[in-house]
Design a protein around this motif. Structure first.
Motif, mmCIF file in Angstrom:
data_model
loop_
_atom_site.group_PDB
_atom_site.id
_atom_site.type_symbol
_atom_site.label_atom_id
_atom_site.label_comp_id
_atom_site.label_asym_id
_atom_site.label_seq_id
_atom_site.Cartn_x
_atom_site.Cartn_y
_atom_site.Cartn_z
ATOM 1 N N GLY A 37 68.605 -97.033 -43.187
ATOM 2 C CA GLY A 37 67.225 -96.841 -41.405
ATOM 3 C C GLY A 37 67.806 -98.468 -40.394
ATOM 4 N N LEU A 39 71.193 -99.167 -39.740
ATOM 5 C CA LEU A 39 72.000 -99.182 -39.526
ATOM 6 C C LEU A 39 72.336 -100.309 -38.104
ATOM 7 C CD1 LEU A 39 73.560 -95.501 -39.991
ATOM 8 C CD2 LEU A 39 73.666 -97.693 -41.373
ATOM 9 N N LEU A 44 74.342 -104.519 -33.492
ATOM 10 C CA LEU A 44 73.927 -105.668 -32.796
ATOM 11 C C LEU A 44 74.659 -106.906 -32.968
ATOM 12 C CD1 LEU A 44 69.903 -104.702 -33.077
ATOM 13 C CD2 LEU A 44 71.755 -104.584 -30.710
ATOM 14 N N CYS A 99 71.861 -108.875 -42.184
ATOM 15 C CA CYS A 99 71.491 -107.572 -41.171
ATOM 16 C C CYS A 99 70.703 -106.714 -41.951
ATOM 17 C CB CYS A 99 71.810 -107.904 -39.778
ATOM 18 S SG CYS A 99 72.176 -109.515 -39.443
ATOM 19 N N GLY A 100 69.398 -106.128 -41.933
ATOM 20 C CA GLY A 100 69.009 -104.772 -42.362
ATOM 21 C C GLY A 100 70.383 -104.496 -43.272
ATOM 22 N N LEU A 101 70.179 -105.302 -44.613
ATOM 23 C CA LEU A 101 71.149 -105.866 -45.516
ATOM 24 C C LEU A 101 70.124 -104.424 -47.010
ATOM 25 C CD1 LEU A 101 73.225 -106.051 -47.788
ATOM 26 C CD2 LEU A 101 72.145 -108.204 -48.213
ATOM 27 N N ALA A 127 68.212 -112.580 -42.668
ATOM 28 C CA ALA A 127 67.570 -111.566 -42.949
ATOM 29 C C ALA A 127 67.158 -111.827 -44.439
ATOM 30 C CB ALA A 127 67.618 -110.026 -42.291
ATOM 31 N N ASN A 131 65.148 -113.042 -47.595
ATOM 32 C CA ASN A 131 64.551 -112.481 -48.786
ATOM 33 C C ASN A 131 65.322 -112.125 -50.553
ATOM 34 O OD1 ASN A 131 62.953 -112.440 -47.076
ATOM 35 N ND2 ASN A 131 63.902 -110.296 -46.406
ATOM 36 N N GLU A 158 60.969 -115.492 -42.778
ATOM 37 C CA GLU A 158 61.659 -115.758 -44.280
ATOM 38 C C GLU A 158 61.529 -117.454 -44.144
ATOM 39 O OE1 GLU A 158 64.225 -112.572 -41.395
ATOM 40 O OE2 GLU A 158 64.494 -114.707 -41.394
ATOM 41 N N ARG A 161 58.847 -117.235 -47.141
ATOM 42 C CA ARG A 161 59.227 -117.040 -49.165
ATOM 43 C C ARG A 161 60.224 -118.102 -49.696
ATOM 44 N NH1 ARG A 161 60.431 -112.781 -44.672
ATOM 45 N NH2 ARG A 161 58.553 -111.239 -44.958
ATOM 46 N N GLN A 171 54.498 -122.983 -39.923
ATOM 47 C CA GLN A 171 54.096 -123.247 -38.191
ATOM 48 C C GLN A 171 53.538 -124.747 -38.085
ATOM 49 O OE1 GLN A 171 56.401 -121.947 -36.967
ATOM 50 N NE2 GLN A 171 55.815 -119.944 -35.682
ATOM 51 N N GLY A 193 62.154 -119.446 -34.186
ATOM 52 C CA GLY A 193 60.445 -119.154 -33.147
ATOM 53 C C GLY A 193 61.419 -120.497 -31.873
ATOM 54 N N SER A 219 62.438 -106.578 -31.478
ATOM 55 C CA SER A 219 63.884 -106.289 -32.758
ATOM 56 C C SER A 219 65.151 -106.358 -32.030
ATOM 57 C CB SER A 219 63.324 -104.429 -32.674
ATOM 58 O OG SER A 219 63.904 -104.780 -33.959
ATOM 59 N N GLY A 220 65.455 -107.567 -33.499
ATOM 60 C CA GLY A 220 67.154 -107.065 -33.353
ATOM 61 C C GLY A 220 67.420 -108.426 -32.716
ATOM 62 N N ASP A 223 69.394 -110.548 -35.000
ATOM 63 C CA ASP A 223 70.761 -110.096 -35.202
ATOM 64 C C ASP A 223 71.300 -110.505 -34.470
ATOM 65 O OD1 ASP A 223 69.242 -108.735 -37.344
ATOM 66 O OD2 ASP A 223 68.810 -107.030 -36.919
HETATM 67 N N1 LIG Z 1 67.296 -102.226 -35.600
HETATM 68 C C1 LIG Z 1 67.159 -102.506 -37.255
HETATM 69 O O1 LIG Z 1 68.194 -101.700 -37.495
HETATM 70 C C2 LIG Z 1 66.974 -103.737 -37.112
HETATM 71 C C3 LIG Z 1 67.142 -104.359 -38.416
HETATM 72 N N2 LIG Z 1 66.046 -105.439 -38.736
HETATM 73 C C4 LIG Z 1 66.253 -105.663 -40.254
HETATM 74 O O2 LIG Z 1 64.946 -105.212 -41.362
HETATM 75 C C5 LIG Z 1 65.073 -106.165 -41.660
HETATM 76 C C6 LIG Z 1 63.656 -107.116 -41.838
HETATM 77 O O3 LIG Z 1 63.027 -107.749 -41.124
HETATM 78 P P1 LIG Z 1 62.129 -108.179 -39.914
HETATM 79 O O4 LIG Z 1 62.453 -109.535 -39.511
HETATM 80 O O5 LIG Z 1 61.289 -107.168 -39.493
HETATM 81 O O6 LIG Z 1 60.730 -108.963 -41.103
HETATM 82 P P2 LIG Z 1 59.809 -109.796 -41.935
HETATM 83 O O7 LIG Z 1 58.903 -109.270 -42.749
HETATM 84 O O8 LIG Z 1 60.759 -111.022 -42.194
HETATM 85 O O9 LIG Z 1 59.279 -110.656 -41.093
HETATM 86 C C7 LIG Z 1 58.147 -109.438 -40.090
HETATM 87 C C8 LIG Z 1 57.324 -110.491 -39.354
HETATM 88 O O10 LIG Z 1 57.549 -112.271 -39.993
HETATM 89 C C9 LIG Z 1 56.936 -112.724 -38.817
HETATM 90 N N3 LIG Z 1 57.675 -113.198 -38.236
HETATM 91 C C10 LIG Z 1 58.537 -113.532 -37.420
HETATM 92 N N4 LIG Z 1 58.989 -114.661 -35.903
HETATM 93 C C11 LIG Z 1 57.286 -114.737 -36.082
HETATM 94 C C12 LIG Z 1 57.528 -116.645 -35.258
HETATM 95 N N5 LIG Z 1 58.671 -116.827 -34.602
HETATM 96 N N6 LIG Z 1 56.328 -116.752 -35.444
HETATM 97 C C13 LIG Z 1 55.860 -116.558 -36.798
HETATM 98 N N7 LIG Z 1 55.418 -115.220 -37.197
HETATM 99 C C14 LIG Z 1 56.451 -114.873 -37.194
HETATM 100 C C15 LIG Z 1 56.210 -112.053 -37.986
HETATM 101 O O11 LIG Z 1 54.683 -111.756 -39.439
HETATM 102 C C16 LIG Z 1 56.973 -110.599 -37.979
HETATM 103 O O12 LIG Z 1 55.976 -108.998 -38.465
HETATM 104 C C17 LIG Z 1 65.520 -107.051 -41.372
HETATM 105 O O13 LIG Z 1 66.386 -107.038 -42.597
HETATM 106 C C18 LIG Z 1 66.533 -107.462 -40.473
HETATM 107 O O14 LIG Z 1 67.750 -107.604 -39.947
HETATM 108 C C19 LIG Z 1 65.272 -105.924 -38.095
HETATM 109 O O15 LIG Z 1 66.240 -106.891 -37.613
HETATM 110 C C20 LIG Z 1 65.300 -105.500 -36.802
HETATM 111 C C21 LIG Z 1 66.098 -104.431 -35.913
#
Ligand SMILES: NC(=O)C1=CN([C@@H]2O[C@H](COP(=O)(O)OP(=O)(O)OC[C@H]3O[C@@H](n4cnc5c(N)ncnc54)[C@H](O)[C@@H]3O)[C@@H](O)[C@H]2O)[C@@H](O)CC1
Ligand SMILES: Nc1ncnc2c1ncn2[C@@H]1O[C@H](COP(=O)(O)OP(=O)(O)O)[C@@H](O)[C@H]1O
Length: 286
Positions: A37, A39, A44, A99-101, A127, A131, A158, A161, A171, A193, A219-220, A223
């Motif tokens: 989901g 891709l 991007l 990215c999205g791995l 991304a 993790n 990240e 983690r 932060q 950030g 979102s994205g 990426d």
């Molecule tokens: N179109 C797509 O297919 C997309 C896929 N994605 C993928 O989704 C997967 C999960 O990544 P996510 O980053 O969404 O999930 P994560 O659970 O790693 O992180 C999301 C959380 O990080 C925190 N965060 C991020 N930036 C912050 C900031 N500046 N200050 C404070 N807190 C912050 C927030 O609490 C946010 O809800 C990755 O593999 C990523 O590449 C995302 O990049 C979104 C788009």
């Protein structure tokens, strides 16, 4: 020492192209990710890499069979499975992985393969690759054998983690966090950030970005940044100029788009890459 990133210290980013150059002069980036989901994330990154000027972009999906064979919005992208590109003989200057791995056993195997087999390339981990690095069963020695050509691009969650603490702690002390990450992982760190911080593995200077706004909180956009970094490294800018240049341009694009009322609300990730291309050409050729 903390140094602000401004376009005055990014001379390599704004070099005119040699009139007699060909696509081979601008390198190849391989982008691995895009599962379950997600891709879109490597598309991007790949589109952004192209728009930042790299010669060739390989898109490798973390699937046994590629879920798509062409991106009709960007048919220049060369699409196949991650495994196919990792086995191919094409010379890849930079691998961007994560990215999205996802974090499956297969995804972990892909990271191990890149770190072990592709040691001579620069490797950008973003991304889900981060993790996986943060997980207990990942051995950091695999990363260290890559000889300082690794770039990690964590957002604050990240980073937390990776350091085993809370996002709030990161932060509250971003400077210490970026320093500790670069020391622990012997890698370039891009702590994303507001006012993204960049730290090299062997330098005490920390670079602080001066561009960007909450339009990027969508979102994205991360990426897109990963693709931009991979693109500039592949174009043989020195590592520092490539990373700082991508971070600065990414933020600057969001600032320009906000001035045009295309953001901050509703700014989309692909638009950042289009605008970054425009800014790079405008500064270089005007
Ligand atoms: N179109 C797509 O297919 C997309 C896929 N994605 C993928 O989704 C997967 C999960 O990544 P996510 O980053 O969404 O999930 P994560 O659970 O790693 O992180 C999301 C959380 O990080 C925190 N965060 C991020 N930036 C912050 C900031 N500046 N200050 C404070 N807190 C912050 C927030 O609490 C946010 O809800 C990755 O593999 C990523 O590449 C995302 O990049 C979104 C788009
Ligand atoms: N408020 C903000 N000000 C400046 N830059 C921001 C802001 N919020 C997010 N960004 C930037 O947007 C990008 C978001 O990346 P990331 O969190 O990895 O997003 P995604 O996982 O959706 O791709 C980073 O480059 C980050 O520095």
């Amino acid at each position: 020492m903390i140094v602000d990133i401004n376009f005055e210290n990014l001379s390599e980013l704004f070099q005119k192209r040699n009139l007699d150059s060909n696509k081979g002069d601008y390198g190849t980036v391989g982008i691995i990710g895009g599962s379950n989901g997600m891709l879109g994330s490597i598309l991007l990154a790949g589109r952004a890499a192209l728009k930042l000027g790299v010669g060739k972009v390989l898109i490798g999906f973390a699937y046994n069979e590629s879920p798509i064979s062409v991106d009709f919005m960007q048919p220049e992208l060369m699409i196949n499975t991650a495994t196919y590109w990792l086995k191919s003989q094409i010379k890849v200057n930079t691998w961007v992985i994560g990215c999205g791995l996802g974090q499956s056993i297969f995804s972990q195997k892909l990271i191990n393969e890149i770190l072990i087999l592709k040691r001579k390339s620069t490797i950008v981990l973003d991304a889900d690759a981060l993790n996986i690095l943060a997980s207990k069963n990942f051995s950091k020695s695999k990363l260290n054998c890559a000889n300082n050509t690794v770039v990690l691009t964590p957002h604050p969650a990240e980073a937390a983690r990776l350091l085993g603490c809370s996002t709030q702690e990161i932060q509250n002390n971003r400077l210490d966090a970026v320093r500790l990450l670069s020391k622990n992982f012997k890698a370039w760190i891009v702590l994303k950030g507001k006012n993204t911080l960049v730290c090299s593995p062997d330098d005490k200077t920390i670079f602080r970005n001066t561009t960007g706004n909450p339009g990027l909180a969508s979102s994205g956009t991360g990426d897109v940044l990963a693709g931009m970094i991979g693109s500039l490294i592949s174009q043989k800018l020195c590592l520092k100029q490539a990373i700082l240049g991508a971070v600065w341009l990414h933020g600057k694009a969001s600032d320009e788009l906000s001035l045009e009322n295309i953001g901050p609300i509703g700014l989309t990730a692909n638009e950042i890459a289009d605008c970054a291309r425009k800014i790079r050409n405008k500064i270089t050729y005007n």
